[in-house]
Design an enzyme around this catalytic site. Structure first.
Site, short mmCIF file in Angstrom:
data_model
loop_
_atom_site.label_atom_id
_atom_site.label_comp_id
_atom_site.label_asym_id
_atom_site.label_seq_id
_atom_site.Cartn_x
_atom_site.Cartn_y
_atom_site.Cartn_z
CE LYS A 158 -3.74 -1.84 3.05
NZ LYS A 158 -4.55 -1.69 4.14
N GLY A 164 -8.49 6.17 -0.82
CA GLY A 164 -9.71 5.90 -2.15
C GLY A 164 -9.27 4.64 -2.66
N GLY A 165 -8.78 3.78 -2.17
CA GLY A 165 -8.58 2.34 -2.66
C GLY A 165 -7.64 2.45 -3.87
CD GLU A 200 -2.33 -3.15 6.05
OE1 GLU A 200 -3.09 -3.85 5.32
OE2 GLU A 200 -2.25 -2.46 6.74
CE LYS A 201 -0.68 -13.81 5.79
NZ LYS A 201 0.23 -14.66 4.99
CE1 TYR A 202 -5.92 -9.35 -0.40
CE2 TYR A 202 -5.83 -11.56 -0.51
CZ TYR A 202 -6.58 -10.33 -0.82
OH TYR A 202 -7.47 -10.32 -1.46
CG HIS A 208 -13.93 -1.86 5.65
ND1 HIS A 208 -12.85 -1.30 5.15
CD2 HIS A 208 -14.45 -1.09 6.58
CE1 HIS A 208 -12.78 0.04 5.70
NE2 HIS A 208 -13.81 0.19 6.30
CG ASN A 290 -10.86 7.35 6.65
OD1 ASN A 290 -9.69 7.53 5.81
ND2 ASN A 290 -11.62 6.27 6.23
NE ARG A 292 -11.85 11.17 4.43
CZ ARG A 292 -12.63 10.14 4.11
NH1 ARG A 292 -13.98 10.00 4.50
NH2 ARG A 292 -12.08 8.77 3.66
P1 ADP Z 1 -7.83 3.28 1.44
O1 ADP Z 1 -7.05 4.13 2.25
O2 ADP Z 1 -7.21 3.30 -0.05
O3 ADP Z 1 -9.38 3.22 1.40
P2 ADP Z 1 -7.35 0.75 3.08
O4 ADP Z 1 -6.37 0.64 3.73
O5 ADP Z 1 -8.57 1.56 4.09
O6 ADP Z 1 -7.12 1.66 1.83
O7 ADP Z 1 -8.03 -0.45 2.44
C1 ADP Z 1 -9.15 -0.37 1.76
C2 ADP Z 1 -9.72 -1.69 1.38
O8 ADP Z 1 -8.78 -2.95 0.82
C3 ADP Z 1 -10.24 -2.38 2.68
O9 ADP Z 1 -11.38 -2.11 3.19
C4 ADP Z 1 -10.01 -4.05 2.41
O10 ADP Z 1 -11.19 -4.35 1.43
C5 ADP Z 1 -8.93 -3.98 1.38
N1 ADP Z 1 -7.63 -4.29 2.22
C6 ADP Z 1 -7.06 -3.55 2.86
N2 ADP Z 1 -5.89 -3.89 3.81
C7 ADP Z 1 -6.01 -5.28 3.49
C8 ADP Z 1 -5.29 -6.69 4.00
N3 ADP Z 1 -4.28 -6.37 4.73
N4 ADP Z 1 -5.88 -7.64 3.67
C9 ADP Z 1 -6.92 -7.88 2.96
N5 ADP Z 1 -7.74 -6.64 2.32
C10 ADP Z 1 -7.11 -5.65 2.64
#
Ligand code: ADP
Length: 451
Positions: A158, A164-165, A200-202, A208, A290, A292
């Site tokens: 990441k 925003g994904g 991060e570990k996936y 969520h 977040n 906000r």
């Molecule tokens: P952003 O800030 O871009 O929204 P996030 O870190 O909040 O990114 O992660 C967005 C989405 O990605 C999460 O809601 C989840 O669906 C997926 N995700 C994030 N981290 C992991 C993880 N370590 N393992 C599996 N899915 C993840």
């Protein structure tokens, strides 16, 4: 209390903030781009200032023009909404430097939580469970490989400055690491102007689950329970609900305590959301905070009766929270469907244009947060979300039925929307059982990973 607030955003959230100001007898000014001259938020505000041409960077991200708009209109505070400048610490600082109250947390807190690798470190040190991963940002491939080996594949890369994904990548084995790592760095650089990434570990099948918190300037912090946001398209939320079908009272209490601890650890002020992933054993791990108001805040408002935007304004004006933790109740069930000017049959391609007819549902427990009406133009320059339908009822099952009725009554002509797609989700047997995770759309709705 403030006499006038500048609402520095557009669309449904600008309209939502204007409504809260009205209730508090606060005058409103807002901003608009050349593409938004005729838009609903401009019509609703007491006054409006054009801050630039259509592209976001020239208008809704134009700090100098927005601060000038606040000065010209003699606004004492700025509400940034979500997106745009809401999580930009330089903007928060510019407001304070001009003696304008930024309705949100202090700039240094925004900066700390905006650096997601740093946020993880702060939370871990504070005793909040975080997803296993790198202790810091990772700058070279060798280190990334070592960390991934320790964590075990699959891992996720990441962007530290991400949101925003975007800038998120899953890596299934060591062979994929070089290319993914380099791509992630390049993408982080081009999207966020900062190439730092972390690992991060996936988690394979997480849900969520996030917790809304409120913190005032008098040391009070409360949580307003969780929102389940597992229905996502390319890591972006589409449909949210509260409570989560799998969060028991004891898990809720622990999630709430962790979220409050997270807020305390950074000296949080105002409304914020602590995001967690929940695994199949109901263990939860912090992913980010977040700083906000969030798109999905209405589900919490429907469930608790707390007006989060009003609290934001009152907190920024120095008032104490209107409620203590013990006074917050969670009643019934709430669902939110994001209505996008987008075509789900074509990979959610944006569908800008003029709305020739807009007709909204009525009835108890139905709330429409909208930035459009009949004859509104949906410009191609901005996020395609035009409205949200939020429904409340006593049980999840009844709320789903109410939402189905509401969406069937919502008429939007002239542009394509994802309303039929929402109806398909609501009709899905797995969804109805609450059997969802972040892969629901791919696994149960036949959506391909790439859209
Ligand atoms: P952003 O800030 O871009 O929204 P996030 O870190 O909040 O990114 O992660 C967005 C989405 O990605 C999460 O809601 C989840 O669906 C997926 N995700 C994030 N981290 C992991 C993880 N370590 N393992 C599996 N899915 C993840």
């Amino acid at each position: 209390m403030f006499n006038k607030i500048l609402v520095a955003n557009r669309g449904e959230i600008a309209c939502r903030v204007i409504q809260a100001c009205r209730e508090l007898k606060i005058k409103t000014a807002t901003i608009y781009s050349e593409a938004d001259r005729e838009s609903l938020h401009v019509a609703l505000a007491d006054e409006a200032v054009c801050v630039g041409p259509a592209p976001n960077k020239d208008s809704y991200l134009n700090v100098a023009n927005i601060i000038s708009a606040a000065v010209i209109t003699e606004a004492q505070a700025i509400h940034p909404g979500y997106g745009n400048l809401s999580e930009n610490p330089d903007f928060a600082e510019a407001c304070e430097a001009c003696n304008i109250t930024f309705i949100g947390p202090p700039a240094d807190v925004i900066a700390q939580m905006g650096d997601k690798a740093k946020a993880r470190r702060i939370m871990r040190e504070a005793g909040v469970p975080v997803v296993p991963g790198s202790a810091n940002g990772v700058t070279d491939l060798t280190a990334a490989r070592q960390i991934a080996d320790q964590l075990g594949y699959p891992v996720m890369i990441k962007a530290s400055a991400g949101g925003g994904g975007r800038g998120i990548r899953v890596i299934h084995n060591a062979e994929q690491m070089r290319e993914a790592f380099e791509q992630a760095q390049a993408e982080a650089n081009s999207s966020f102007g900062d190439g730092e990434v972390y690992l991060e570990k996936y988690l394979e099948e997480p849900r969520h689950v996030e917790v809304q918190i409120l913190a005032d300037n008098h040391g009070n912090i409360v949580h307003l329970g969780e929102r389940e946001c597992s229905i996502q398209y390319r890591h972006q939320k589409l449909l949210e609900e509260s409570p989560s079908a799998v969060v028991s009272g004891s898990v809720r209490r622990r999630l709430g305590e962790a979220a409050v601890k997270a807020a305390e650890a950074v000296g949080y002020r105002n409304a914020g959301t602590v995001e967690f992933l929940l695994d199949e054993r109901r263990r939860f791990y912090f992913i980010e905070m977040n700083t906000r108001i969030q798109v999905e805040h209405p589900v919490t408002e429907m469930l608790t009766g707390v007006d989060i935007v009003r609290e934001q304004i009152q907190i920024a004006a120095g008032e104490p929270l209107s409620c203590e933790q013990g006074q917050i109740w969670f009643n019934g069930h709430a669902l939110e469907c994001r209505i996008l000017a987008a075509d789900p049959d074509r990979g959610f391609a944006p569908s800008p244009g003029t709305i020739s007819r807009w007709q909204t549902p009525v009835g108890p427990g139905v709330r429409i947060d909208s930035g459009v009406t009949t004859d509104s133009v949906v410009p191609s320059h901005y996020d395609p979300m035009i409205a949200k339908v939020i429904c409340w009822d006593q049980t999840r099952q009844k709320t789903i039925a109410r939402m189905e009725g509401a969406l069937q009554s919502l008429v939007v002509e002239g542009i394509r929307t994802n309303i039929p797609y929402h109806l398909r989700i609501l009709g899905n047997a797995y969804f109805r059982q609450g059997d969802i995770d972040t892969h629901f759309l791919e696994r149960r709705m036949g959506l391909s990973e790439g859209g």
